[in-house]
Enzyme design. Structure first.
Site, PDB file in Angstrom:
ATOM      1  N   LYS A   1      44.170  36.819  35.849  1.00 62.56           N
ATOM      2  CA  LYS A   1      43.443  37.964  36.396  1.00 62.56           C
ATOM      3  C   LYS A   1      44.114  39.221  35.861  1.00 62.56           C
ATOM      4  O   LYS A   1      45.278  39.498  36.151  1.00 62.56           O
ATOM      5  CB  LYS A   1      43.464  37.958  37.916  1.00 62.56           C
TER       6      LYS A   1
ATOM      7  N   LYS B   1      39.556  36.253  34.733  1.00 66.27           N
ATOM      8  CA  LYS B   1      38.844  37.435  35.232  1.00 66.27           C
ATOM      9  C   LYS B   1      39.418  38.686  34.587  1.00 66.27           C
ATOM     10  O   LYS B   1      40.639  38.848  34.611  1.00 66.27           O
ATOM     11  CB  LYS B   1      38.989  37.498  36.760  1.00 66.27           C
TER      12      LYS B   1
ATOM     13  N   ARG C   1      35.190  47.313  44.123  1.00 63.56           N
ATOM     14  CA  ARG C   1      36.026  47.984  45.124  1.00 63.56           C
ATOM     15  C   ARG C   1      35.215  48.955  45.974  1.00 63.56           C
ATOM     16  O   ARG C   1      35.517  49.179  47.140  1.00 63.56           O
ATOM     17  CB  ARG C   1      37.196  48.682  44.439  1.00 63.56           C
TER      18      ARG C   1
ATOM     19  N   TYR D   1      27.163  37.882  39.599  1.00 59.36           N
ATOM     20  CA  TYR D   1      26.198  38.526  40.476  1.00 59.36           C
ATOM     21  C   TYR D   1      24.773  38.313  39.972  1.00 59.36           C
ATOM     22  O   TYR D   1      23.812  38.591  40.686  1.00 59.36           O
ATOM     23  CB  TYR D   1      26.518  40.021  40.595  1.00 59.36           C
TER      24      TYR D   1
END
Length: 428
Positions: free
Chosen positions: A296, A349, A306, A414
C-alpha cells in the site's frame, strides 16, 4: 442466383427447403430450395440446390440415407458448395507490391472477432470484483461529491438495496468502509472494536439477508481515530506500531465475531498479519481469511476516499508507514513478511499506476493477488467521461482488464456494479 446440382439415385420427393443450420458451410441468411427434376439420359432424380433470400417456413430434410449420399459422391455427383466470395478490392491508387516474405504474421490470429475471442489470454468476470461500499448511521444515502455515482449508504436500507443490485449481476463480494460520527472518535480508536458498532451491525444485517455474501472488512484505525491516522499517534507525531497492532487484533476479532469472511488490515503496521492471525485462531476463527494490504503506497490517488469517510489526517502524512511510490523491490520485503505470517491474499494499492508491482507479486508468490482500483482512479475516469474526453465505459473496462492481465485475481473497484452490468449485457 447461385445453384448447386446434386445427383441422387433415389425416389426422394421434391422438397422446398433445407435447414441450413444442419449443414456446415451454408449460411443461415438464405433459404435453400431443393427441386427434383428428371434428366433425359439418366433415370434418376436430380437435386438442384438454389439459394433464396426469402424464408417462407420451416425446412425439411431430404429423406436420403447416408449410404445413398455417399454413393452419389463416389459416383462423382458431388454437390457444389456456395461460390467463394471475390477478393475485396483495394482503394484506387493502392500500390501493387510483392508480398513480404514473412513466415510469421501475428495479425492472422486477430482477423475476426471469433479468432480474437479464441486466443484471448485474460478474461473478466463479475466474480473477479469486490465492491467497496461506504456506510453511515443515517437512513438516507448521501452523494459523495468527488466520486460521482458513489454514496454513503444508510446501513439498514440503501446498503441492502445496493448489495441486491450487485448480486443480480453476479457481484457477490463487498468490502465495508464506515463513516464514523466524530463524537465516537478517539486517539486510540476504541470504537473500532465495539461489538455493537456500525460495522458489526451491518455484517449481522447482511448475513441475515444474504448468508452466502462474501464480506470483507477494513482493519485500520483511521476511520475511528481523532487524529485521522491508521495508528495511535504519540505526542511527538510518531505512529506507534506495536500498540496499534494490539488494537487492530481486537478490531479483527470483533469483525470476525460478527460474521466477516475476510478481514483486511490496511494499516501497514509491521507484524500485524501474524498478530491478527494468532488472535483470530485463539478465538476460534481459524476459518476467517486475511487479505493483507501488502504493498500500500503513500499515494495521492486516495483523496476522494478520504472525503467519503471524512478521515483525512489531522496533521502530517502517512509516509512513515505506507510505502514510497518510487520503490519496487520493497514490495517483495512486505510480501515475504505477510506470506510468512499467514496472509491468505496479498493486495496492491493503488491499482493501475502499480501494474508492475502486481505482476511482481504474481510471479513471485502463489497466493491470490488483489488489486485496489482506488477512488482517484475511479474519479479520473468519471471526470473524463463527463467531459466527453474519453469513452467512460470502454476506458473502465480496459482499466479493469489491465489489472487482471497484470496478475490480479480479484479487483476492489467502485465500478463493480457498472462493469458487471456491462459484462452481463455483452453476454445477452
Amino acid at each position: 442466383m447461385a445453384s448447386s446440382v446434386f445427383h441422387a439415385p433415389c425416389g426422394a420427393p421434391s422438397i422446398k427447403q433445407l435447414e441450413c443450420q444442419k449443414y456446415v458451410g451454408l449460411r443461415p441468411s438464405v433459404t435453400l430450395r431443393f427441386n427434383c427434376v428428371k434428366t433425359k439420359t439418366v433415370m434418376a432424380r436430380r437435386l438442384v440446390v438454389t439459394a433464396s433470400k426469402s424464408h417462407d417456413g420451416a425446412s425439411k430434410k431430404l429423406g436420403i440415407s447416408d449410404a445413398e449420399c455417399e454413393a452419389a459422391v463416389v459416383a462423382g455427383n458431388i454437390p457444389e458448395a456456395p461460390p467463394v466470395p471475390p477478393k475485396p478490392a483495394a482503394p484506387a491508387g493502392t500500390p501493387v507490391v510483392p508480398s513480404l516474405p514473412l513466415s510469421r504474421r501475428p495479425r492472422r490470429n486477430r482477423k475476426s472477432p471469433a479468432m480474437r475471442a479464441s486466443f484471448q489470454e485474460t478474461n473478466l468476470s463479475p466474480a473477479n470484483f469486490v465492491y467497496p461500499l461506504f456506510i453511515h448511521e443515517g437512513e438516507e444515502d448521501t452523494p459523495i461529491g468527488a466520486m460521482p455515482g458513489c454514496y454513503r449508504l444508510g446501513w439498514r436500507h440503501g446498503l441492502v438495496q445496493e448489495v441486491a443490485k450487485a448480486r443480480d449481476v453476479g457481484v457477490n463480494s463487498v468490502v465495508l468502509f464506515p463513516k464514523v460520527p466524530d463524537a465516537l472518535k478517539s486517539p486510540t480508536g476504541d470504537e473500532a472494536y465495539n461489538d455493537n458498532g456500525l460495522v458489526p451491525r451491518t455484517i449481522w444485517l447482511l448475513k441475515d439477508r444474504y448468508p452466502d455474501l462474501v464480506i470483507y472488512t477494513d482493519v485500520a484505525l483511521d476511520p475511528y481515530s481523532s487524529d485521522g491516522h491508521d495508528g495511535i499517534v504519540r505526542e511527538d507525531g510518531v505512529i506507534m506500531n506495536d500498540e496499534t497492532v494490539h488494537q487492530l487484533c481486537k478490531q479483527a476479532v470483533s469483525q470476525a465475531r460478527a460474521g466477516a469472511d475476510v478481514v483486511s488490515p490496511s494499516d501497514m503496521m509491521d507484524g500485524r498479519v501474524g498478530a491478527i492471525r494468532a488472535a483470530l485462531d485463539a478465538e476460534g476463527f481459524q476459518h476467517v481469511s486475511i487479505m493483507s494490504y501488502t504493498a500500500k503506497y503513500a499515494s495521492s490517488f486516495y483523496g476522494p476516499f478520504r472525503e467519503a469517510l471524512d478521515s483525512n489526517p489531522r496533521f502530517g502524512d502517512k509516509k512513515t508507514y505506507q510505502m514510497n511510490p518510487a520503490n519496487y523491490r520493497e514490495a517483495l520485503v512486505e510480501a515475504q513478511a505477510d506470506e510468512s505470517e499467514g496472509a491468505d491474499i496479498l493486495l496492491v494499492k493503488p491499482g493501475l499506476p502499480y501494474l508492475d508491482v502486481i505482476r511482481l507479486l504474481r510471479d513471485k508468490y502463489p497466493l491470490p493477488i488483489a488489486a485496489y482500483q482506488v477512488s482517484g482512479e475511479y474519479s479520473m475516469i468519471k471526470a473524463g467521461g463527463a467531459l466527453k474526453m474519453i469513452d467512460e465505459q470502454r476506458v473502465m473496462m480496459e482499466s479493469l482488464m489491465c489489472l487482471r492481465r497484470a496478475g490480479a485475481d480479484i479487483i476492489l473497484t467502485y465500478f463493480a456494479l457498472q462493469a458487471a452490468r456491462c459484462l452481463c449485457g455483452e453476454k445477452r
